[in-house]
Write an enzyme that holds these catalytic residues in place. Sequence first.
Site, mmCIF file in Angstrom:
data_model
loop_
_atom_site.group_PDB
_atom_site.id
_atom_site.type_symbol
_atom_site.label_atom_id
_atom_site.label_comp_id
_atom_site.label_asym_id
_atom_site.label_seq_id
_atom_site.Cartn_x
_atom_site.Cartn_y
_atom_site.Cartn_z
ATOM 1 N N ASP A 175 -2.156 -0.806 5.864
ATOM 2 C CA ASP A 175 -2.419 -0.313 7.221
ATOM 3 C C ASP A 175 -3.890 -0.422 7.598
ATOM 4 O O ASP A 175 -4.274 -0.015 8.702
ATOM 5 C CB ASP A 175 -1.938 1.134 7.373
ATOM 6 C CG ASP A 175 -2.666 2.110 6.462
ATOM 7 O OD1 ASP A 175 -2.998 1.732 5.322
ATOM 8 O OD2 ASP A 175 -2.900 3.260 6.880
ATOM 9 N N ASP A 228 0.865 -1.171 0.000
ATOM 10 C CA ASP A 228 0.000 0.000 0.000
ATOM 11 C C ASP A 228 0.909 1.230 0.000
ATOM 12 O O ASP A 228 2.094 1.138 0.338
ATOM 13 C CB ASP A 228 -0.888 -0.037 1.253
ATOM 14 C CG ASP A 228 -1.747 1.196 1.405
ATOM 15 O OD1 ASP A 228 -2.237 1.706 0.377
ATOM 16 O OD2 ASP A 228 -1.927 1.647 2.548
#
Length: 207
Positions: A173, A10
């Site tokens: 996350d 990410d």
Amino acid sequence: MNRIKNIIFDLGGVLLDLDVDRCMDRLEEVGLREVRQWMTGTNEKGFFKEYECGTLTTDQFRDRICKEVGRELPGEEIDQIWNAMLKDIPDYKFELLLKLQENYKLYLLSNTNDLHWEHCADKFVYKGMQMLGCFTRVFLSYQMHLAKPDAEIFRTVLKEAGIKAEETLFVDDSKDNCQAASLLGIKVFHYVPGDNLEIQLQNFISK
């Protein structure tokens, strides 16, 4: 257990440090009172999500901001406020990417939008190197018209990259995003922003 051959990262919150509250505070200051119902810091909602899925253009996004605040705002001011959440990529994470690319194929998968990506792409320079070159492919939600945690975005990445779920690690996350990837057989590592990514990731991989 299949050996990990691919790592999908990410962007915001994992590689790129964020200050989402700074952006939300500034949006509230100009009159966007409902901003916290649309902006979560991981997976956006409402017209914010439409923008990161590419169903709103940047001009349409700016117009929607003006409509919500009830007055015209200069496009430059909107852009500056919107990008206020974007900080920097720590040097040690660039070093980590350089090490990892020696043994793994690296990919980037980000829920992002045109304005943010234009701003972030310039941050991928380290010691004169264009660090986006570390990634075999870069997958961006606004170009794909899909967003995490929709399972289809992960299926699309696996298919277009030609990689197997069981040989792939996904680092994000967001617990929701990690869970969605895990359901497809992808190995997942939920990173907590602020932790040392290199230490945490190496510990996870070596298990």
